[in-house]
Each structure stands twice: as structure tokens, then as C-alpha cells.
Design a protein around this motif. Structure first.
Motif, mmCIF file in Angstrom:
data_model
loop_
_atom_site.group_PDB
_atom_site.id
_atom_site.type_symbol
_atom_site.label_atom_id
_atom_site.label_comp_id
_atom_site.label_asym_id
_atom_site.label_seq_id
_atom_site.Cartn_x
_atom_site.Cartn_y
_atom_site.Cartn_z
ATOM 1 N N HIS A 75 0.841 -1.196 0.000
ATOM 2 C CA HIS A 75 0.000 0.000 0.000
ATOM 3 C C HIS A 75 0.881 1.253 0.000
ATOM 4 C CE1 HIS A 75 -3.914 1.694 -0.063
ATOM 5 N NE2 HIS A 75 -3.751 2.386 1.048
ATOM 6 N N SER A 76 0.842 2.063 1.052
ATOM 7 C CA SER A 76 1.678 3.263 1.110
ATOM 8 C C SER A 76 2.768 3.164 2.166
ATOM 9 C CB SER A 76 0.802 4.489 1.378
ATOM 10 O OG SER A 76 -0.105 4.699 0.320
ATOM 11 N N ARG A 107 -6.367 -7.413 3.402
ATOM 12 C CA ARG A 107 -5.117 -7.399 2.639
ATOM 13 C C ARG A 107 -5.123 -8.475 1.559
ATOM 14 N NH1 ARG A 107 -0.959 -4.564 5.602
ATOM 15 N NH2 ARG A 107 0.437 -5.243 3.950
ATOM 16 N N ASP A 132 -6.267 3.217 6.227
ATOM 17 C CA ASP A 132 -5.296 2.551 5.353
ATOM 18 C C ASP A 132 -3.935 3.240 5.377
ATOM 19 O OD1 ASP A 132 -6.635 4.666 3.990
ATOM 20 O OD2 ASP A 132 -5.871 3.960 2.071
ATOM 21 N N HIS A 133 -3.789 4.261 6.250
ATOM 22 C CA HIS A 133 -2.511 4.962 6.398
ATOM 23 C C HIS A 133 -2.064 5.067 7.854
ATOM 24 C CE1 HIS A 133 -2.183 6.506 2.211
ATOM 25 N NE2 HIS A 133 -3.473 6.256 2.250
ATOM 26 N N GLU A 246 0.668 8.316 -4.966
ATOM 27 C CA GLU A 246 -0.500 7.440 -4.976
ATOM 28 C C GLU A 246 -0.988 7.184 -6.393
ATOM 29 O OE1 GLU A 246 -4.342 9.406 -5.731
ATOM 30 O OE2 GLU A 246 -4.319 9.310 -3.549
ATOM 31 N N HIS A 280 0.006 3.035 -3.041
ATOM 32 C CA HIS A 280 -1.438 3.061 -2.792
ATOM 33 C C HIS A 280 -2.167 2.099 -3.722
ATOM 34 C CE1 HIS A 280 -5.375 5.089 -1.810
ATOM 35 N NE2 HIS A 280 -4.747 5.230 -0.652
ATOM 36 N N ASN A 281 -1.558 0.956 -3.994
ATOM 37 C CA ASN A 281 -2.158 -0.057 -4.865
ATOM 38 C C ASN A 281 -1.633 -1.426 -4.449
ATOM 39 O OD1 ASN A 281 0.395 -0.689 -6.418
ATOM 40 N ND2 ASN A 281 0.179 1.470 -6.933
ATOM 41 N N THR A 283 -2.643 -3.782 -2.453
ATOM 42 C CA THR A 283 -2.743 -4.340 -1.098
ATOM 43 C C THR A 283 -4.172 -4.393 -0.588
ATOM 44 O OG1 THR A 283 -0.525 -3.530 -0.561
ATOM 45 C CG2 THR A 283 -1.941 -4.082 1.295
#
Length: 336
Positions: A75-76, A107, A132-133, A246, A280-281, A283
């Protein structure tokens, strides 16, 4: 929850943080429609049917890696070795990006290492408070091994409330900087929003980050819609060896707060980036596009425009001095 009066910022209006540009209004009906579609009419392909490849990481490998090494953990969440110290962005290790352990986006893959296997960190760099962060369990697990938590305004208050020692928390407004050792971190604008519940919307600030060592410079977007701030950041702080921007969870129904891949590429150009690492992708299932579409589109754009792309497998190390690692691992995971 209103923003704490301890924070004075040009970004605060009537007790809430806001974006300089006027945002589209979603409306309650539109939000209900999005929620209904997400719950009962999700298109096929938003979740991978095959396992995503993950390269396992070890503490020893991290400790012995050369300076300027970068690992994408999912993700990030990105681990950077810069000026001999370790820095971690938006650490999310939980199974679900949700306030609930039993509901919400799960996930696609396990993290490439356990939290307890991470070596001591110089800093955890947070962009905003969305689930998600900002993973509460991860933050608390990292508190004992992290020297500094660097956050936008208000997010640090939340960490202190959770039990992170206040002396380890550094909160910054947009365009403010802090130097920790030989690394300077600058809180830069983003176009997004915040909130973890029904009543705390925009009570904390969101941001992007410029992470600058003595010889290498990295940009971390957090979450953002496309806006003219990218060019302002590029003019002031560029060029960047690596932009981590992102590229995912976008949709025409929320154009202000997440970018289409074409906008991600334009942001990279505005920032004067050398190599783009799309984050940001791959996951969590957070939109209606196929899970691999962001990577397909950004790779096609890079090919067409002659831009350099870094798409390392989750857990794979890349070198900031030469971060071009265009592996396109997701194509094997989608092949029939």
C-alpha cells in the motif's frame, strides 16, 4: 470533534482543516449509493484470484543493506534507509484497513516481514489519519523502537492520546520543516481530507512530505487529488531522485481526493521527479477498478512518455542512486 486550539494554521477554518481549492460536494445520497455498490455490486477483478508475489525481508538484510535502500512493504508503507537511519511511511500492518477486525477491506498479501522484526527506526512519517494509512496497533508496536513520529497537525495529538510519548511526536503545518540528524523533512500540501469516525471529519491535517538527505531527495505524496501544489513543491524542492505517488483507489465519483493514473504521471512531472514509484495499490480493495489496473495504466503511460518507473515486488530492495526497477510483477499474477 473540533480541532485542538493548540494548533494555529492558515488551513483551519471554523475549527476544521480545509483544502484551498473548492471541493465537489458528495451529498448523503451519493455516499449511500457508493456504499451500496461497494457492499452489493462490486465489479469482478477488484481482488486478485492468484497470490501476489512477496519477497520476504529479514532484520539482518535491512541492517546490512547499503545506505539509500528503499523497500515497498505494501500500500503506502515504504521503508527508507537514508543517512544511515531507517524511516517508515504510513505503517499499516493490520489485516483490514478498517476500524473493525471483522469487516472492511482485507489485505491481498501479508507484509514482507513482521513488525517485531523491524530494526529500530529513526522516524515514522505519517501523512493523515485514514485507516489505510494510520494503523493504531502498528503505531503502538513501533513506539518502543521509534525515535520520532513526524505528523501533520492534529495527527500527533491522536498518537499521544493512544500512548505514544509526547516527546517523540513532531507535528508540522504545511511548508514547515524539521531536521533530524542529516535528514530534513518538510510537510507539504496535499488535496485530501481526514477523519476516522462519523464526527471527526477534517479535525486533523493531511499532507505530503519532502524527505531530503545530504545527497538524495524523496517525495512521498500520502493521498491527494491532482492540484497545482505539486508544481509549487517541485519548483521549491525538486528535482527528486524518487517520487512515491498514490496510484490507486481512484474513481470519477471522488475526483478531488485521489488521482487518475494520468494525473499521477503529471504530478511526477510537476515535481521534477527522476523515477516514479507508484504506491497506494496492490494491497487493499478500496475502489471499483480491477486491482492491477493502476499499475497497467501507469506503466503504459511511462512507456508512452519515456518516463522512468520503479515497480519493485513487495519486499524487494531498490537503490535510491539507481531506483529504476520496472519488474511488472503483477502481470504474472494476472496471466491466465
Amino acid at each position: 470533534m473540533q480541532t485542538t486550539t493548540a494548533h494555529v494554521s492558515p488551513q483551519i477554518h471554523n475549527g476544521r482543516f480545509r483544502n484551498p481549492a473548492r471541493m465537489h460536494r458528495s451529498g448523503f445520497g451519493k455516499m449511500l449509493g457508493i456504499m451500496w455498490r461497494a457492499a452489493f455490486n462490486k465489479p469482478a477483478g477488484t481482488v486478485p484470484v492468484r497470490p501476489i508475489p512477496v519477497q520476504a525481508m529479514t532484520r539482518t538484510a535491512i541492517e546490512t543493506a547499503p545506505d539509500h535502500t528503499v523497500w515497498r512493504l505494501g500500500h503506502s508503507t515504504v521503508l527508507l534507509k537514508l543517512e544511515g537511519r531507517l524511516w517508515l511511511t504510513d505503517p499499516v500492518f493490520t489485516r483490514r484497513a478498517s476500524p473493525f477486525s471483522w469487516l472492511g477491506p482485507a489485505r491481498f498479501h501479508a507484509p514482507p516481514l513482521r513488525l517485531e522484526d523491524l530494526p529500530p527506526l529513526e522516524g515514522v512519517i505519517l501523512s493523515h489519519d485514514h485507516y489505510d494509512h494510520l494503523d493504531r496497533a502498528a503505531v503502538l508496536a513501533l513506539a518502543a523502537k521509534t525515535a520520532h513520529f513526524i505528523t501533520p497537525l492534529g495527527v500527533g495529538d491522536l498518537l499521544v492520546k493512544w500512548g505514544v510519548p509526547a516527546g517523540r511526536v513532531r507535528q508540522l503545518d504545511w511548508w514547515r520543516s524539521i531536521k533530524l540528524g542529516n535528514v530534513e523533512l518538510t510537510c507539504t500540501p496535499a488535496q485530501h481530507f481526514s477523519g476516522r469516525g462519523l464526527s471527526d471529519g477534517n479535525s486533523t491535517l493531511w499532507c505530503s512530505w519532502v524527505i531530503a538527505g545530504a545527497t538524495r531527495r524523496v517525495f512521498f505524496s500520502g493521498d491527494s487529488g491532482y492540484f497545482r501544489g505539486f508544481k509549487a513543491i517541485g519548483d521549491r524542492f525538486g528535482p527528486f531522485d524518487l517520487t512515491m505517488i498514490e496510484t490507486g483507489a481512484y474513481d470519477e465519483q471522488w475526483p478531488d481526493v485521489h488521482m487518475q493514473p494520468e494525473q499521477t504521471m503529471q504530478a511526477h512531472v510537476d515535481l521534477r521527479g527522476n523515477v516514479l514509484l507508484p504506491i497506494h495499490n496492490g494491497t487493499f480493495d478500496l475502489a471499483f477498478h480491477q486491482w492491477h489496473e493502476p499499475l497497467d495504466r501507469i506503466a503504459a503511460l511511462a512507456d508512452a512518455q519515456g518516463q522512468r518507473l520503479a515497480t519493485p515486488m513487495i519486499g524487494q530492495a531498490i537503490d535510491l542512486a539507481a531506483p529504476h526497477a520496472d519488474k511488472r510483477w503483477w502481470q504474472a499474477a494476472t496471466a491466465r
